[in-house]
Design a protein around this motif. Sequence first.
Motif, PDB file in Angstrom:
ATOM      1  N   MET A 197     -52.554  24.836  -6.499  1.00  0.00           N
ATOM      2  CA  MET A 197     -51.864  25.015  -5.252  1.00  0.00           C
ATOM      3  C   MET A 197     -50.461  24.426  -5.365  1.00  0.00           C
ATOM      4  SD  MET A 197     -53.472  24.297  -1.594  1.00  0.00           S
ATOM      5  CE  MET A 197     -52.656  23.109  -0.595  1.00  0.00           C
ATOM      6  N   ALA A 198     -49.463  25.157  -4.892  1.00  0.00           N
ATOM      7  CA  ALA A 198     -48.074  24.722  -5.014  1.00  0.00           C
ATOM      8  C   ALA A 198     -47.746  23.658  -3.977  1.00  0.00           C
ATOM      9  CB  ALA A 198     -47.146  25.905  -4.844  1.00  0.00           C
ATOM     10  N   VAL A 199     -47.069  22.625  -4.439  1.00  0.00           N
ATOM     11  CA  VAL A 199     -46.626  21.563  -3.532  1.00  0.00           C
ATOM     12  C   VAL A 199     -45.144  21.307  -3.778  1.00  0.00           C
ATOM     13  CG1 VAL A 199     -48.871  20.424  -3.347  1.00  0.00           C
ATOM     14  CG2 VAL A 199     -47.324  19.795  -5.183  1.00  0.00           C
ATOM     15  N   PRO A 200     -44.394  20.898  -2.753  1.00  0.00           N
ATOM     16  CA  PRO A 200     -42.988  20.587  -2.969  1.00  0.00           C
ATOM     17  C   PRO A 200     -42.833  19.341  -3.831  1.00  0.00           C
ATOM     18  CG  PRO A 200     -43.633  20.084  -0.714  1.00  0.00           C
ATOM     19  CD  PRO A 200     -44.792  20.776  -1.366  1.00  0.00           C
ATOM     20  N   LYS A 201     -41.813  19.334  -4.689  1.00  0.00           N
ATOM     21  CA  LYS A 201     -41.620  18.205  -5.597  1.00  0.00           C
ATOM     22  C   LYS A 201     -40.974  17.020  -4.903  1.00  0.00           C
ATOM     23  CE  LYS A 201     -41.713  20.945  -9.613  1.00  0.00           C
ATOM     24  NZ  LYS A 201     -41.922  20.790 -10.976  1.00  0.00           N
ATOM     25  N   LYS A 202     -40.090  17.305  -3.933  1.00  0.00           N
ATOM     26  CA  LYS A 202     -39.421  16.218  -3.226  1.00  0.00           C
ATOM     27  C   LYS A 202     -39.450  16.493  -1.727  1.00  0.00           C
ATOM     28  CE  LYS A 202     -36.295  14.837  -6.863  1.00  0.00           C
ATOM     29  NZ  LYS A 202     -34.931  14.518  -7.239  1.00  0.00           N
ATOM     30  N   LYS A 203     -39.284  15.429  -0.984  1.00  0.00           N
ATOM     31  CA  LYS A 203     -39.248  15.571   0.471  1.00  0.00           C
ATOM     32  C   LYS A 203     -37.977  16.298   0.882  1.00  0.00           C
ATOM     33  CE  LYS A 203     -39.313  12.904   4.709  1.00  0.00           C
ATOM     34  NZ  LYS A 203     -39.362  11.575   5.310  1.00  0.00           N
ATOM     35  N   THR A 204     -38.115  17.244   1.802  1.00  0.00           N
ATOM     36  CA  THR A 204     -36.962  17.972   2.318  1.00  0.00           C
ATOM     37  C   THR A 204     -36.157  17.048   3.222  1.00  0.00           C
ATOM     38  OG1 THR A 204     -38.259  20.002   2.291  1.00  0.00           O
ATOM     39  CG2 THR A 204     -36.246  20.047   3.552  1.00  0.00           C
ATOM     40  N   SER A 205     -34.853  17.073   3.050  1.00  0.00           N
ATOM     41  CA  SER A 205     -34.009  16.187   3.850  1.00  0.00           C
ATOM     42  C   SER A 205     -34.030  16.595   5.321  1.00  0.00           C
ATOM     43  CB  SER A 205     -32.576  16.205   3.331  1.00  0.00           C
ATOM     44  OG  SER A 205     -31.983  17.449   3.587  1.00  0.00           O
ATOM     45  N   GLN A 206     -33.731  15.624   6.160  1.00  0.00           N
ATOM     46  CA  GLN A 206     -33.734  15.865   7.600  1.00  0.00           C
ATOM     47  C   GLN A 206     -32.645  16.860   7.983  1.00  0.00           C
ATOM     48  OE1 GLN A 206     -33.297  12.273   9.841  1.00  0.00           O
ATOM     49  NE2 GLN A 206     -34.259  13.129  11.652  1.00  0.00           N
ATOM     50  N   GLY A 207     -31.503  16.798   7.299  1.00  0.00           N
ATOM     51  CA  GLY A 207     -30.415  17.733   7.583  1.00  0.00           C
ATOM     52  C   GLY A 207     -30.798  19.172   7.266  1.00  0.00           C
ATOM     53  N   LYS A 208     -31.483  19.377   6.152  1.00  0.00           N
ATOM     54  CA  LYS A 208     -31.929  20.723   5.769  1.00  0.00           C
ATOM     55  C   LYS A 208     -32.947  21.247   6.784  1.00  0.00           C
ATOM     56  CE  LYS A 208     -31.832  24.048   2.745  1.00  0.00           C
ATOM     57  NZ  LYS A 208     -30.614  24.828   2.546  1.00  0.00           N
ATOM     58  N   ARG A 209     -33.854  20.385   7.229  1.00  0.00           N
ATOM     59  CA  ARG A 209     -34.843  20.781   8.229  1.00  0.00           C
ATOM     60  C   ARG A 209     -34.159  21.179   9.536  1.00  0.00           C
ATOM     61  NH1 ARG A 209     -37.888  16.265  11.186  1.00  0.00           N
ATOM     62  NH2 ARG A 209     -35.889  16.410  12.236  1.00  0.00           N
ATOM     63  N   ASN A 210     -33.198  20.382   9.962  1.00  0.00           N
ATOM     64  CA  ASN A 210     -32.477  20.678  11.198  1.00  0.00           C
ATOM     65  C   ASN A 210     -31.695  21.987  11.075  1.00  0.00           C
ATOM     66  OD1 ASN A 210     -33.448  18.338  12.293  1.00  0.00           O
ATOM     67  ND2 ASN A 210     -31.583  17.155  11.952  1.00  0.00           N
ATOM     68  N   GLN A 211     -31.161  22.241   9.892  1.00  0.00           N
ATOM     69  CA  GLN A 211     -30.419  23.484   9.659  1.00  0.00           C
ATOM     70  C   GLN A 211     -31.334  24.697   9.795  1.00  0.00           C
ATOM     71  OE1 GLN A 211     -28.833  23.754   5.698  1.00  0.00           O
ATOM     72  NE2 GLN A 211     -27.218  25.159   6.315  1.00  0.00           N
ATOM     73  N   ARG A 212     -32.541  24.605   9.235  1.00  0.00           N
ATOM     74  CA  ARG A 212     -33.511  25.706   9.351  1.00  0.00           C
ATOM     75  C   ARG A 212     -33.922  25.923  10.805  1.00  0.00           C
ATOM     76  NH1 ARG A 212     -36.166  23.570   4.952  1.00  0.00           N
ATOM     77  NH2 ARG A 212     -37.790  22.821   6.323  1.00  0.00           N
ATOM     78  N   HIS A 213     -34.155  24.848  11.522  1.00  0.00           N
ATOM     79  CA  HIS A 213     -34.538  24.960  12.931  1.00  0.00           C
ATOM     80  C   HIS A 213     -33.417  25.585  13.756  1.00  0.00           C
ATOM     81  CE1 HIS A 213     -38.400  22.564  13.409  1.00  0.00           C
ATOM     82  NE2 HIS A 213     -38.103  22.406  12.132  1.00  0.00           N
ATOM     83  N   ALA A 214     -32.168  25.193  13.475  1.00  0.00           N
ATOM     84  CA  ALA A 214     -31.029  25.743  14.216  1.00  0.00           C
ATOM     85  C   ALA A 214     -30.885  27.233  13.964  1.00  0.00           C
ATOM     86  CB  ALA A 214     -29.756  25.003  13.825  1.00  0.00           C
ATOM     87  N   THR A 215     -31.098  27.657  12.719  1.00  0.00           N
ATOM     88  CA  THR A 215     -31.020  29.082  12.384  1.00  0.00           C
ATOM     89  C   THR A 215     -32.108  29.855  13.114  1.00  0.00           C
ATOM     90  OG1 THR A 215     -30.160  28.545  10.202  1.00  0.00           O
ATOM     91  CG2 THR A 215     -31.052  30.750  10.484  1.00  0.00           C
ATOM     92  N   TRP A 216     -33.313  29.323  13.109  1.00  0.00           N
ATOM     93  CA  TRP A 216     -34.449  29.980  13.747  1.00  0.00           C
ATOM     94  C   TRP A 216     -34.210  30.126  15.247  1.00  0.00           C
ATOM     95  CZ3 TRP A 216     -38.613  28.173  16.959  1.00  0.00           C
ATOM     96  CH2 TRP A 216     -39.704  29.027  17.008  1.00  0.00           C
ATOM     97  N   LYS A 217     -33.754  29.045  15.887  1.00  0.00           N
ATOM     98  CA  LYS A 217     -33.498  29.093  17.325  1.00  0.00           C
ATOM     99  C   LYS A 217     -32.295  29.972  17.649  1.00  0.00           C
ATOM    100  CE  LYS A 217     -35.673  24.802  18.611  1.00  0.00           C
ATOM    101  NZ  LYS A 217     -36.329  24.834  19.888  1.00  0.00           N
ATOM    102  N   GLY A 218     -31.307  30.000  16.758  1.00  0.00           N
ATOM    103  CA  GLY A 218     -30.139  30.853  16.962  1.00  0.00           C
ATOM    104  C   GLY A 218     -30.500  32.327  16.941  1.00  0.00           C
ATOM    105  N   LYS A 219     -31.373  32.716  16.014  1.00  0.00           N
ATOM    106  CA  LYS A 219     -31.817  34.111  15.943  1.00  0.00           C
ATOM    107  C   LYS A 219     -32.567  34.493  17.216  1.00  0.00           C
ATOM    108  CE  LYS A 219     -32.287  34.684  10.951  1.00  0.00           C
ATOM    109  NZ  LYS A 219     -33.233  34.941   9.857  1.00  0.00           N
TER     110      LYS A 219
END
Length: 59
Positions: A1-23
């Motif tokens: 099973m694939a797992v992420p190698k490192k924790k995703t930064s908070q800024g990257k997470r916020n960027q994804r959320h902003a894109t999703w809400k913007g769409k």
Amino acid sequence: MAVPKKKTSQGKRNQRHATWKGKAAVAAKKALSIGKAVLSGKAQGFIYPVDEEGDDSES
């Protein structure tokens, strides 16, 4: 099973959320605009069914 190698930064997470809400905001604005155009009768290039209730019952 694939797992992420490192924790995703908070800024990257916020960027994804902003894109999703913007769409979602753009889609809602477009739907409202189309709805207003249909109700006002100024819709061009938008096809929607019109129910004609009186034609079928008289024949």
